[in-house]
Design a protein around this motif. Structure first.
Motif, short mmCIF file in Angstrom:
data_model
loop_
_atom_site.label_atom_id
_atom_site.label_comp_id
_atom_site.label_asym_id
_atom_site.label_seq_id
_atom_site.Cartn_x
_atom_site.Cartn_y
_atom_site.Cartn_z
N GLY A 1 0.77 -1.24 0.00
CA GLY A 1 0.00 0.00 0.00
C GLY A 1 0.80 1.30 0.00
N GLY A 2 2.05 1.24 -0.41
CA GLY A 2 2.79 2.49 -0.55
C GLY A 2 2.42 3.14 -1.86
N MET A 3 2.19 4.43 -1.87
CA MET A 3 1.87 5.13 -3.12
C MET A 3 2.57 6.48 -3.12
SD MET A 3 -1.85 5.84 -4.82
CE MET A 3 -2.34 4.15 -4.99
N VAL A 4 3.57 6.61 -3.99
CA VAL A 4 4.35 7.84 -4.03
C VAL A 4 4.03 8.57 -5.33
CG1 VAL A 4 6.65 8.84 -3.86
CG2 VAL A 4 6.19 6.62 -2.80
N VAL A 5 3.51 9.77 -5.20
CA VAL A 5 3.14 10.56 -6.38
C VAL A 5 4.33 11.44 -6.75
CG1 VAL A 5 1.53 12.28 -7.27
CG2 VAL A 5 0.74 10.53 -5.66
N MET A 6 4.71 11.44 -8.06
CA MET A 6 5.90 12.19 -8.46
C MET A 6 5.58 13.23 -9.51
SD MET A 6 8.72 9.18 -8.43
CE MET A 6 7.75 7.72 -8.59
N ASP A 7 6.12 14.43 -9.34
CA ASP A 7 5.90 15.48 -10.35
C ASP A 7 7.03 15.44 -11.38
OD1 ASP A 7 8.15 16.84 -9.44
OD2 ASP A 7 7.01 18.21 -8.17
N GLU A 8 7.00 16.43 -12.31
CA GLU A 8 7.93 16.41 -13.45
C GLU A 8 9.39 16.49 -13.03
OE1 GLU A 8 4.91 19.41 -15.79
OE2 GLU A 8 6.07 19.89 -14.00
N GLY A 9 9.63 16.94 -11.81
CA GLY A 9 11.01 17.09 -11.35
C GLY A 9 11.71 15.80 -10.98
N ASN A 10 11.02 14.65 -11.10
CA ASN A 10 11.64 13.38 -10.71
C ASN A 10 12.24 12.67 -11.91
OD1 ASN A 10 10.82 12.61 -7.71
ND2 ASN A 10 9.14 13.74 -8.65
N CYS A 11 13.46 12.15 -11.73
CA CYS A 11 14.13 11.41 -12.78
C CYS A 11 13.87 9.92 -12.56
CB CYS A 11 15.63 11.69 -12.73
SG CYS A 11 16.59 10.54 -13.73
N MET A 12 13.36 9.26 -13.59
CA MET A 12 12.96 7.86 -13.44
C MET A 12 14.16 6.93 -13.25
SD MET A 12 9.76 7.68 -13.23
CE MET A 12 9.40 9.30 -12.60
N VAL A 13 15.30 7.28 -13.85
CA VAL A 13 16.51 6.48 -13.65
C VAL A 13 16.92 6.58 -12.17
CG1 VAL A 13 18.92 6.15 -14.30
CG2 VAL A 13 17.24 6.82 -16.03
N ASP A 14 16.84 7.79 -11.65
CA ASP A 14 17.21 8.04 -10.27
C ASP A 14 16.29 7.27 -9.31
OD1 ASP A 14 18.92 9.54 -8.49
OD2 ASP A 14 17.12 10.64 -7.91
N ILE A 15 14.98 7.24 -9.62
CA ILE A 15 14.01 6.54 -8.78
C ILE A 15 14.32 5.03 -8.79
CG2 ILE A 15 11.56 5.87 -8.58
CD1 ILE A 15 12.06 8.73 -7.72
N ALA A 16 14.55 4.50 -10.00
CA ALA A 16 14.88 3.07 -10.10
C ALA A 16 16.14 2.78 -9.30
CB ALA A 16 15.06 2.67 -11.56
N LYS A 17 17.11 3.67 -9.37
CA LYS A 17 18.37 3.50 -8.64
C LYS A 17 18.11 3.49 -7.14
CE LYS A 17 21.83 6.52 -8.08
NZ LYS A 17 22.73 7.61 -8.44
N PHE A 18 17.24 4.39 -6.69
CA PHE A 18 16.91 4.45 -5.26
C PHE A 18 16.36 3.10 -4.78
CE2 PHE A 18 13.55 4.84 -2.07
CZ PHE A 18 14.28 5.31 -1.01
N PHE A 19 15.40 2.56 -5.53
CA PHE A 19 14.77 1.31 -5.06
C PHE A 19 15.73 0.12 -5.18
CE2 PHE A 19 10.71 3.65 -5.52
CZ PHE A 19 10.25 3.42 -4.25
N LEU A 20 16.55 0.12 -6.23
CA LEU A 20 17.52 -0.97 -6.35
C LEU A 20 18.57 -0.89 -5.27
CD1 LEU A 20 18.00 -3.43 -8.17
CD2 LEU A 20 16.08 -1.97 -8.80
N GLY A 21 18.92 0.33 -4.89
CA GLY A 21 19.86 0.50 -3.77
C GLY A 21 19.30 -0.15 -2.53
#
Lengths: 598, 127
Positions: free
Chosen positions: A429-449
């Motif tokens: 049930g986690g739901m994180v809403v992201m605006d245009e300022g988010n980089c998808m590569v960076d997000i994927a990197k965060f979760f893989l980290g």
């Protein structure tokens, strides 16, 4: 008959509001009310999490049901005088809905609350979780008495099957089937376990349920115990949840005092007791077999299934493990019937789901919605849209096991099947809403980290594979990406999914695979153009000062930690690129939009 | 603490119901005691306490009691407005403890307004 008070002031004591000082607010209210001699007319109580954490500390005043936001200790004397002596609504603390630009006093008129359907959280902000009598006052423990005195184990299982309830921990397996398998398993000793090892970054659904309505979870476990023939239950709760642990201990103590836990409950001849087990915070211990190993005192690592826990679980005895939210649904299914529960939601996903709504959305907090609601309704009707008038880019659902869904599929209904089709999972049930300022590569990197760190290491594909994925993503985000990297990410990701033992590995590549699926152009921009379109990846951006706009106010120069900005007063400044660490402090501090990022 | 029997659940529920019912938002009748400066000076608190005693004494759970500011007719204070669901609100003037008890018995419980204490039926139009 309890004493009647003309006014009830309910102060939220969920973790979010406690952190912003709500307990001090409550104490100050009590002392102010005593000072004015109103002690016999007004009741002050603290409740569990109200859900609208962004507006804390939250106070709700009944009978009118008026919602007051951000009421701090210093505001209390004025508040009490206005509200109780002069009988006025205290406008200063009313909630204002941005789109409508008007103050909304009544809690249930606020979009955030109006569009929710409360089953699991029906008692939130209405009862004091530390007072068992208030829980009983809202029909608490009636379901237990019904299950123990009037129903056979088969009837209980049947009712849960009829309800269509599916596990709320993420995988969505039928709760009734799980109970049925365990009930039919042979064995004198059986166990019922509650998984409160909530570990997704940004998720706090289970914590909130435990803090605001602990007895509902205890009841679900007692009823489950009767259904499968278990007399002992464990709640595996992480030690980082001190308030949840404290409220659970209080609740268990009160239930024992009342004989609602222990021997011969309600004179039914059924014995059941619950013990807490504190987890040390390893993410993999939320996986069922690893969790059981951990309770047994071993290192928390998953083991192959079968045998399934319903046959051989904790200490090799038949065991049922359900999530906190799943158990909290049970009392109402027993009381109001499986058919009632099945009337909520969609064809295959019944009931409601609690989500922790966070990120770049206006109304951050904890919400409960019927299954089948669209992402659009959640983000806009409940969440109040994107903060600071920015556009929606993606919604991350399911945490490190889930995926990033683009704004273009925002009309997807939230149910188990529809979400799986998108490549994500409903998850816990986690739901994180992201605006245009988010980089998808960076997000994927965060979760893989996160998953690379939390992989227990048992399966090589997960242990080594997540490390390879993380390394590749780091290369891409730092400008070392090469042609073919996207294909490597996809191949390694698919291999980890197909060759890992447990849910951690089987879902860990989802954040990468979904971002490649929906935002491939962003990966390509990083790899081929060495650009980060969202301007997040520090190695791929440069800060510069526009000499046309710069007024020479020296603010950026004074803020720069590297002292790499030079220039005379009232003259355009320049940045020494060789020293710049791209901390963005100049950009954030400039009042004339003179700093450009490229 | 003795072990609970199923009847004890009902007793506990009845005990706390009066206290927590107010948070439900559902009620049959609502009494508003006007407590502006004028109301307080004229003895509105006695009226409020009289109503509260009645609620406690009779053990009713579907009546809520609240306060508001000045009703605008300071010379007729203490005042109270009684709203029974489905009927127009009635404003009462120049109250005392005895009158409050009568209003509670007749209007709140039996849903028959006490005409001789009433100022008017209805409320002002608000925009």
């Amino acid at each position: 008959m309890g004493k009647v008070y003309r006014t009830h002031i309910l102060v939220c004591a969920g973790t979010g509001c406690v952190a912003s000082g709500s307990l001090k607010v409550r104490d100050k209210m009590i002392s102010e009310i005593e000072r004015h001699g109103l002690k016999d007319e007004v009741m002050v109580a603290s409740t569990g999490c109200n859900g609208f954490c962004a507006a804390g500390p939250i106070t709700i005043v009944h009978p009118e049901g008026i919602f007051y936001k951000r009421l701090n200790v210093d505001d209390v004397p004025f508040f009490i005088e206005e509200l109780l002596i002069k009988g006025r609504t205290v406008k200063k603390h009313l909630f204002t809905e941005e789109q409508r630009n008007e103050q909304i006093p009544i809690m249930n008129d606020i979009g955030f609350f109006k569009n929710q359907v409360l089953v699991v959280l029906k008692n939130r902000a209405l009862i004091d979780p530390d007072v068992i009598d208030e829980y009983i006052g809202r029909d608490g423990y009636l379901p237990t008495s019904k299950a123990l005195l009037e129903m056979t184990p088969d009837q209980i299982v049947e009712e849960v099957l009829t309800s269509g309830l599916r596990g709320r921990g993420g995988a969505g397996f039928s709760t009734g089937m799980k109970w049925k398998f365990c009930k039919e398993a042979k064995g004198e000793v059986k166990y019922i376990l509650c998984n409160a090892d909530e570990g997704d970054p940004g998720a706090f659904m289970d914590r909130s349920v435990l803090e605001s309505d602990p007895h509902a979870v205890l009841e679900g476990m007692i009823i489950g115990g009767k259904a499968i023939g278990a007399h002992k239950g464990y709640i595996y709760v992480r030690a980082e949840y001190p308030l949840a642990i404290q409220r659970l201990n209080t609740a268990i103590g009160q239930a024992r005092d009342y004989g609602l836990l222990g021997e011969n409950i309600f004179g039914s001849g059924f014995d059941f007791d619950i013990e807490l087990y504190y987890g040390a915070g390893a993410f993999v211990c939320g996986e069922e077999t690893a969790l059981m190993q951990s309770i047994e005192g071993k290192r928390g690592m998953p083991r192959p299934r079968p045998p399934f826990p319903a046959h051989k679980g904790l200490w090799a005895k038949p065991t049922v493990l359900n999530n906190v939210e799943t158990f909290a649904n049970i009392p109402q299914i027993i009381m109001r019937g499986g058919a009632w529960f099945a009337s909520l939601g969609t064809e295959t996903s019944k009931g409601t789901k609690v989500f922790a709504l966070t990120g770049d959305v206006t109304n951050i907090g904890l919400i409960e919605v019927p299954m089948g609601i669209t992402l659009r309704q959640i983000v806009y009707d409940i969440g109040g849209g994107i903060k600071n008038d920015k556009g929606l880019k993606a919604i991350q659902i399911g945490g490190p096991s889930g995926g990033c869904l683009p704004a273009s599929i925002i009309d997807t209904p939230v149910d188990y099947e529809s979400i799986v089709k998108t490549g994500a999972i409903v998850g816990s049930g986690g739901m994180v809403v992201m605006d245009e300022g988010n980089c998808m590569v960076d997000i994927a990197k965060f979760f893989l980290g996160f998953t690379a760190e939390e992989s227990c290491g048992k399966c090589t594909p997960c242990r080594v594979g997540t490390a390879i994925l993380l390394e590749k993503l780091t290369d891409i985000s730092e400008g070392r990406g090469k042609d073919g990297d996207i294909e490597i990410l996809e191949t390694v990701g698919r291999n980890i999914i197909s060759s890992s033992l447990c849910g951690l590995g089987q879902t860990a590549p989802n954040p990468i695979l979904t971002t490649i699926r929906y935002f491939r152009d962003e990966y390509e921009a990083h790899i081929y153009d060495k650009k980060c379109p969202a301007k997040r990846c520090k190695a791929l951006i440069t800060f510069a000062i526009d000499p046309e706009k710069c007024t020479g106010c020296t603010l950026c120069k004074r803020n720069c930690p590297q002292q790499c900005i030079s220039g005379e007063k009232k003259m355009p400044h320049t940045i020494d690129q060789s020293l710049c660490i791209r901390c963005s402090l100049c950009y954030d501090s400039c009042k004339f939009d003179a700093i450009t990022v490229a | 603490m003795a072990k609970l029997k199923i009847d004890d659940l009902k007793k506990i529920k009845e005990k706390v119901q009066g206290t927590i019912a107010i948070r439900d938002g559902s009620h049959r009748a609502k009494i508003t005691v006007h407590m502006g400066t004028c109301g307080i000076a004229a003895g509105a608190r006695t009226i409020l306490n009289a109503f509260m005693d009645e609620v406690n004494r009779r053990g009713v759970t579907d009546v809520i009691l609240t306060t508001s500011g000045c009703a605008g007719l300071c010379s007729k204070e203490p005042m109270a407005t009684v709203e029974v669901r489905g009927a127009a609100p009635v404003k009462y003037i120049e109250l005392d403890e005895e009158k409050a008890k009568r209003i509670f018995a007749d209007h709140v419980m039996d849903e028959k307004p006490v005409i001789e204490f009433a100022l008017v039926q209805g409320s002002e139009t608000t925009y």
